[in-house]
Design an enzyme around this catalytic site. Structure first.
Site, mmCIF file in Angstrom:
data_model
loop_
_atom_site.group_PDB
_atom_site.id
_atom_site.type_symbol
_atom_site.label_atom_id
_atom_site.label_comp_id
_atom_site.label_asym_id
_atom_site.label_seq_id
_atom_site.Cartn_x
_atom_site.Cartn_y
_atom_site.Cartn_z
ATOM 1 N N LEU A 347 0.835 -1.207 0.000
ATOM 2 C CA LEU A 347 0.000 0.000 0.000
ATOM 3 C C LEU A 347 0.864 1.249 0.000
ATOM 4 O O LEU A 347 0.489 2.284 -0.522
ATOM 5 C CB LEU A 347 -0.882 0.028 1.251
ATOM 6 C CG LEU A 347 -2.098 -0.882 1.264
ATOM 7 C CD1 LEU A 347 -2.731 -0.859 2.634
ATOM 8 C CD2 LEU A 347 -3.093 -0.447 0.212
ATOM 9 N N GLY A 353 7.855 2.327 8.182
ATOM 10 C CA GLY A 353 8.019 1.025 7.549
ATOM 11 C C GLY A 353 7.162 0.900 6.308
ATOM 12 O O GLY A 353 6.673 1.886 5.767
ATOM 13 N N VAL A 355 3.792 -0.835 4.324
ATOM 14 C CA VAL A 355 2.434 -1.254 4.657
ATOM 15 C C VAL A 355 1.857 -2.098 3.532
ATOM 16 O O VAL A 355 1.954 -1.733 2.356
ATOM 17 C CB VAL A 355 1.527 -0.022 4.877
ATOM 18 C CG1 VAL A 355 0.170 -0.462 5.391
ATOM 19 C CG2 VAL A 355 2.167 0.948 5.839
ATOM 20 N N LYS A 370 1.471 -3.281 8.842
ATOM 21 C CA LYS A 370 2.652 -2.417 8.811
ATOM 22 C C LYS A 370 3.845 -3.187 9.349
ATOM 23 O O LYS A 370 3.776 -3.806 10.406
ATOM 24 C CB LYS A 370 2.383 -1.183 9.672
ATOM 25 C CG LYS A 370 3.563 -0.251 9.739
ATOM 26 C CD LYS A 370 3.153 1.110 10.257
ATOM 27 C CE LYS A 370 2.592 1.958 9.151
ATOM 28 N NZ LYS A 370 2.498 3.370 9.455
ATOM 29 N N ASP A 466 3.559 12.766 14.990
ATOM 30 C CA ASP A 466 3.624 12.825 13.535
ATOM 31 C C ASP A 466 2.236 13.114 12.971
ATOM 32 O O ASP A 466 1.734 12.393 12.111
ATOM 33 C CB ASP A 466 4.228 11.535 12.974
ATOM 34 C CG ASP A 466 4.845 11.728 11.586
ATOM 35 O OD1 ASP A 466 4.944 12.896 11.140
ATOM 36 O OD2 ASP A 466 5.201 10.735 10.943
#
Ligand SMILES: *[C@@H]1O[C@H](CO)[C@@H](O)[C@H](O)[C@H]1NC(C)=O
Ligand SMILES: *[C@@H]1O[C@H](CO)[C@@H](O)[C@H](O)[C@H]1NC(C)=O
Ligand SMILES: *[C@@H]1O[C@H](CO)[C@@H](O)[C@H](O)[C@H]1NC(C)=O
Ligand SMILES: *[C@@H]1O[C@H](CO)[C@@H](O)[C@H](O)[C@H]1NC(C)=O
Ligand SMILES: *[C@@H]1O[C@H](CO)[C@@H](O)[C@H](O)[C@H]1NC(C)=O
Ligand SMILES: *[C@@H]1O[C@H](CO)[C@@H](O)[C@H](O)[C@H]1NC(C)=O
Ligand SMILES: CC(=O)N[C@H]1CO[C@H](CO)[C@@H](O)[C@@H]1O
Length: 656
Positions: A347, A353, A355, A370, A466
């Site tokens: 994705l 990382g 996904v 993930k 984030d």
């Protein structure tokens, strides 16, 4: 001549084949036979271009035949010497990354390595591992506290790790013995000498602008016994990474020799470097340059993109560990769900990382898996404990963690799949016009409520770290779900507590976060303010290709607000909208993204404002305040907490 001597030695020792030579010279690379990967190529002009400005990658170029560095596994390492000329040409002269490294490696296969701050040499697991047998001399243009970098323009000796064995700011001792700085990203060619003396075990690195005589005093000199590092046969070459900024890294010439001085380069024959680099974004840079220097941080976190993913083998499956608790999922299930983590199911990458999309075999539930890699097992243990705890959080505007699995240096997290993807893709894509104001306002309120929950309402305070449109996912009803919360903590465990890393994304980092590296509710609120502006304007927080006054979104909105035409910045694709709501959100965005943390409201106040609970305070964005600008530039608020809040008081009370 040199080649002949070494060839002769081979004959005497009965080693090697006749086409092997341990000295070579490339005055330009036209016609050179090199083993290259990534986007490395030899240009028509004869330059070796490791990375270019069209793609974020890590690339390598090696001399295809190995060099003999020692006579037997137990004998000492021969002396060797190499010189090369490199040049870094960045799209935007001030934003360049990540650098180039001269490498001596037992293998040319760097598929497991990561670009960005790992420079295409290692990954989180392999960094620091003595079994790498890699020696590198890095010319690093990004400041990465994770690896204890000293600045954003340094040369370093790396042994099996990007945590340099020795490093120093780039420069040279001129003929008069005076040290002069060298800017690695100036776009001018720089010559480097790397020399090792097998008897005294001295490794010396010397730099100078191309065309200058070789300085007598090296820039770096270390005593290092390479017997434990170099094997008998090693490959020599270069590694480079253009992550996180599109940058071209070039080599103009290179020579190498064992037992003696590397053949001199004929500088007059080296191909010229292309000119590049605009200085367009002066204003943006004043504000964002310090961010760029801390950017390694986000290359670690946000942009921790595995350049090449290794396919997991089923044979390794017994390695997964059993975890107690309702939310453990077996590695096998996740492996099957994602078709063996196949490219087709990918994705996206980034945000800690990669996904993958998948269907859990048992429940037929659609999930997004993930994959996060993490170097320290000990840190992992604490982190899993935390994930389990955070996994209990339930809120309609937070992405729900369905389960997790721990396996070696890897953590796999399964979240509910969100059919409408991430908000940034929609917002900045061609479909953005389909997001009408009412939907956007609902999304904003949803994210605000999620953040309020994390900051004030759950049993412990969770700093998200984030917040951005890229971390807001949309479910089938276009309801916003904030993702990735708690993940940033991963990077706190197992690392030196003195060196808490800045995690976040360029454009959303509060100024004090860059200075202090301490995330707080206020730094989350800063990012939330930027998020508000991007949702209303349909623009990214930083658009380097825009005209100067439009590069930094917060500046652009603040400037228009000062001129009394704040509504002009709203995304025209939203169609008819409630102007007073748009105005409220824009002004709230400016208030939240104020450079002074004391000015920003807390999430409870933010939610009240959004619900129409009272007018916003009169606020002159200090972004445009010349006093604050000066202070920001002068590092006057270095000793943040105290002087900062009093500064805030002066501006807020006295400034009215
Ligand atoms: C370097 O010198 C050593 C002896 O000092 C010798 O054994 C070795 O073969 C030499 N290597 C080359 C490539 O000349
Ligand atoms: C950069 O490299 C890629 C891959 O080799 C190539 O497709 C692209 O055209 C290159 N870009 C430039 C500007 O040369
Ligand atoms: C890290 O690098 C090593 C050595 O190149 C490789 O074997 C390993 O698979 C890599 N790990 C990951 C998570 O990619
Ligand atoms: C070299 O750079 C350092 C750090 O950037 C600076 O402090 C110093 O004044 C510079 N020296 C010269 C001679 O430009
Ligand atoms: C270098 O290290 C090797 C292996 O550890 C050792 O045998 C050798 O004596 C060392 N060389 C010197 C000069 O100390
Ligand atoms: C704050 O200032 C004091 C002395 O004025 C200094 O010792 C200390 O290192 C500073 N702290 C930071 C984080 O800069
Ligand atoms: C804007 C958008 O993409 N909306 C879609 C969200 O997801 C639902 C269900 O999958 C679709 O029907 C919408 O078209």
């Amino acid at each position: 001549m040199y080649a002949k001597v070494s060839f002769f030695c081979f004959l005497l020792l009965g080693l090697g084949s006749s086409d092997e030579e341990d000295a070579f010279t490339f005055n330009g690379f036209r016609g050179a036979k090199l083993s290259m990967d990534g986007v490395a190529e030899i240009t028509d002009g004869g330059l070796l271009r490791l990375t270019n400005t069209t793609k974020l990658v890590a690339s390598h170029a090696f001399r295809p035949s190995p060099v003999r560095f020692r006579a037997s596994p137990t004998s000492g390492v021969f002396s060797f010497s190499s010189t090369f000329v490199f040049g870094i040409v960045a799209e935007d002269r001030e934003l360049s990354g990540h650098g180039v490294a001269f490498v001596v490696s037992p293998s040319m296969d760097f598929r497991g390595a990561i670009g960005a701050h790992y420079m295409g040499l290692f990954n989180a697991t392999s960094n620091g591992d003595r079994s790498n047998h890699v020696l590198a001399v890095e010319l690093d243009t990004i400041f990465n506290p994770e690896f204890e970098d000293i600045d954003f323009n340094h040369a370093g000796i790396d042994i099996n790790s990007l945590r340099s064995f020795n490093s120093t700011p780039a420069g040279y001792f001129a003929g008069d013995g005076v040290f002069r700085n060298l800017s690695l990203i100036s776009g001018d060619p720089i010559q480097v000498w790397v020399e090792y003396d097998g008897l005294s075990l001295q490794l010396k690195v010397t730099l100078s602008p191309m065309g200058f005589p070789k300085p007598r005093v090296p820039l770096l000199s270390s005593t290092v016994n390479l017997s434990d590092v170099l094997r008998e046969e090693m490959y020599v070459g270069f590694s480079s990474s253009s992550d996180p900024f599109l940058t071209s890294h070039y080599l103009l010439g290179w020579s190498f020799g064992v037992n003696g001085t590397a053949p001199a380069l004929d500088l007059s024959r080296l191909p010229p470097l292309p000119r590049g680099g605009t200085e367009k974004s002066e204003k943006a840079l004043r504000i964002w340059l310090p961010i760029a220097t801390t950017l390694l941080v986000l290359s670690a976190a946000g942009a921790a993109v595995l350049v090449v993913r290794r396919r997991a083998r089923f044979a390794e499956l017994q390695e997964w560990e059993m975890e107690r608790g309702p939310s453990r999922i077996s590695y096998k299930d996740l492996f099957e769900a994602t078709g063996g983590f196949s490219e087709k199911q990918l994705l996206g990458a980034g945000g800690f990382g990669t996904v993958y999309r998948g269907f859990l075999p048992g429940s037929k539930k659609e999930v997004a898996v993930k994959k996060v890699s993490h170097g320290s097992r000990q840190g992992m243990r604490e982190f899993v404990a935390e994930i389990v705890s955070v996994g209990r959080i339930r809120h309609r505007n937070l992405v729900q963690l369905q389960g997790y699995c721990r396996r070696k240096g890897e953590l796999l997290l399964a979240y509910s799949f969100m059919p409408n993807g991430s908000l940034d893709k929609l917002l900045f894509g061609p479909e953005g016009g389909r997001l009408k104001w009412a939907q956007r306002f609902r999304i904003i309120k949803g994210v605000a409520s999620a953040l309020l929950y994390l900051h004030e309402e759950w049993e412990q305070v969770i700093i998200h770290r984030d917040v951005k449109s890229g971390n807001v996912l949309l479910d089938g009803d276009m309801e916003a779900k904030l993702g990735d919360f708690g993940l940033a903590r991963l990077y706190d465990h197992g690392t030196d507590p003195q060196m808490t890393r800045v995690v976040g994304t360029l454009g959303y980092l509060a100024p004090e976060l860059i200075k202090t590296r301490r995330a707080s509710k206020a730094t989350d609120i800063f990012a939330f303010g930027v998020f508000l502006l991007e949702v209303v304007c349909g623009r990214k927080p930083l658009e380097l290709h825009q005209p100067e006054e439009m590069i930094v979104l917060v500046d652009f909105v603040a400037e228009n607000w000062r001129r009394g035409r704040i509504l002009k910045v709203a995304d025209p694709r939203m169609g008819d909208c409630a102007m007073e709501e748009v105005d409220l959100v824009l002004r709230l965005g400016l208030l939240c993204s104020d450079p002074l943390p004391g000015v920003r409201p807390n999430m409870r106040r933010v939610v009240q404002f959004l619900e129409g609970g009272g007018p916003l305070p009169d606020h002159e964005s200090t972004f445009l305040n010349p006093i604050v600008q000066t202070l920001l530039e002068n590092e006057a608020y270095d000793n943040h907490s105290r002087s900062f809040s009093s500064l805030t008081e002066i501006l807020v009370s006295g400034g009215r």
